[in-house]
Design a protein around this motif. Structure first.
Motif, PDB file in Angstrom:
ATOM      1  N   SER A  40       0.711  -1.276  -0.148  1.00 25.26           N
ATOM      2  CA  SER A  40      -0.118  -0.140   0.091  1.00 25.26           C
ATOM      3  C   SER A  40       0.845   1.265  -0.113  1.00 25.26           C
ATOM      4  N   VAL A  41       2.024   1.455   0.754  1.00 24.21           N
ATOM      5  CA  VAL A  41       2.919   2.427   0.709  1.00 24.21           C
ATOM      6  C   VAL A  41       3.535   2.519  -0.826  1.00 24.21           C
ATOM      7  N   GLY A  42       3.792   1.473  -1.510  1.00 19.99           N
ATOM      8  CA  GLY A  42       4.365   1.475  -2.858  1.00 19.99           C
ATOM      9  C   GLY A  42       3.245   2.278  -3.590  1.00 19.99           C
ATOM     10  N   ARG A  43       2.095   1.857  -3.497  1.00 22.52           N
ATOM     11  CA  ARG A  43       1.102   2.453  -4.526  1.00 22.52           C
ATOM     12  C   ARG A  43       0.806   3.903  -4.323  1.00 22.52           C
ATOM     13  N   LEU A  44       0.908   4.140  -2.917  1.00 23.33           N
ATOM     14  CA  LEU A  44       0.646   5.590  -2.485  1.00 23.33           C
ATOM     15  C   LEU A  44       1.690   6.258  -2.947  1.00 23.33           C
ATOM     16  N   ALA A  45       2.901   5.985  -3.051  1.00 21.13           N
ATOM     17  CA  ALA A  45       4.099   6.813  -3.503  1.00 21.13           C
ATOM     18  C   ALA A  45       4.049   6.988  -4.932  1.00 21.13           C
ATOM     19  N   ARG A  46       3.608   5.810  -5.599  1.00 26.57           N
ATOM     20  CA  ARG A  46       3.421   6.314  -7.016  1.00 26.57           C
ATOM     21  C   ARG A  46       2.560   7.266  -7.344  1.00 26.57           C
ATOM     22  N   ALA A  55      -1.974  11.266   3.277  1.00 25.08           N
ATOM     23  CA  ALA A  55      -2.244   9.975   4.058  1.00 25.08           C
ATOM     24  C   ALA A  55      -1.244  10.102   5.211  1.00 25.08           C
ATOM     25  N   LEU A  56      -0.210  10.738   5.161  1.00 23.69           N
ATOM     26  CA  LEU A  56       0.697  10.910   6.386  1.00 23.69           C
ATOM     27  C   LEU A  56      -0.203  11.811   7.520  1.00 23.69           C
ATOM     28  N   LEU A  57      -0.833  12.734   7.200  1.00 27.36           N
ATOM     29  CA  LEU A  57      -1.544  13.443   8.207  1.00 27.36           C
ATOM     30  C   LEU A  57      -2.629  12.775   8.575  1.00 27.36           C
ATOM     31  N   VAL A  58      -3.324  12.008   7.886  1.00 25.40           N
ATOM     32  CA  VAL A  58      -4.623  10.956   8.407  1.00 25.40           C
ATOM     33  C   VAL A  58      -4.156   9.856   9.271  1.00 25.40           C
ATOM     34  N   THR A  59      -2.857   9.324   8.903  1.00 23.78           N
ATOM     35  CA  THR A  59      -2.096   8.370   9.588  1.00 23.78           C
ATOM     36  C   THR A  59      -1.781   9.097  11.134  1.00 23.78           C
ATOM     37  N   ALA A  60      -1.285  10.026  11.067  1.00 15.76           N
ATOM     38  CA  ALA A  60      -0.744  10.754  12.227  1.00 15.76           C
ATOM     39  C   ALA A  60      -1.936  11.012  13.147  1.00 15.76           C
ATOM     40  N   ALA A  61      -3.046  11.438  12.683  1.00 20.65           N
ATOM     41  CA  ALA A  61      -4.181  11.849  13.211  1.00 20.65           C
ATOM     42  C   ALA A  61      -4.896  10.469  13.962  1.00 20.65           C
ATOM     43  N   ALA A  62      -4.998   9.446  13.208  1.00 19.30           N
ATOM     44  CA  ALA A  62      -5.580   8.357  13.602  1.00 19.30           C
ATOM     45  C   ALA A  62      -4.682   7.625  14.876  1.00 19.30           C
ATOM     46  N   ILE A  63      -3.185   7.569  14.599  1.00 15.60           N
ATOM     47  CA  ILE A  63      -2.545   7.397  15.902  1.00 15.60           C
ATOM     48  C   ILE A  63      -2.686   8.193  17.084  1.00 15.60           C
TER      49      ILE A  63
END
Length: 75
Positions: A40-46, A55-63
């Motif tokens: 999933s990180v590979g697909r997101l980076a592409r 995605a990083l902001l959403v992930t940080a908020a979820a954590i």
């Protein structure tokens, strides 16, 4: 009366077998989760920089949210 027919040795053997299998299944599940995260990180980076930032902001908020919920439920 059915409980008396099983010997304590058989119960201990069942627990030991489950104890041996448990780390193996944890390893399999962990490997599968790691594979999915890498794909999933590979697909997101592409897809580009803007989606990666979102995605990083959403992930940080979820954590942070899970941490807050964990602290609140702990007490």
């Amino acid at each position: 009366m059915d409980d008396l027919s099983r010997s304590p040795t058989a119960v201990l053997a069942d627990d030991a077998l489950l104890g041996l299998l448990l780390p193996f299944w944890q390893l399999v599940i962990g490997a599968f989760v790691l594979f999915v995260v890498v794909v999933s990180v590979g697909r997101l980076a592409r897809r580009g920089r803007s989606r990666m930032t979102t995605a990083l902001l959403v992930t940080a908020a979820a954590i942070a949210g899970f941490a807050v919920v964990g602290v609140l439920l702990q007490g």
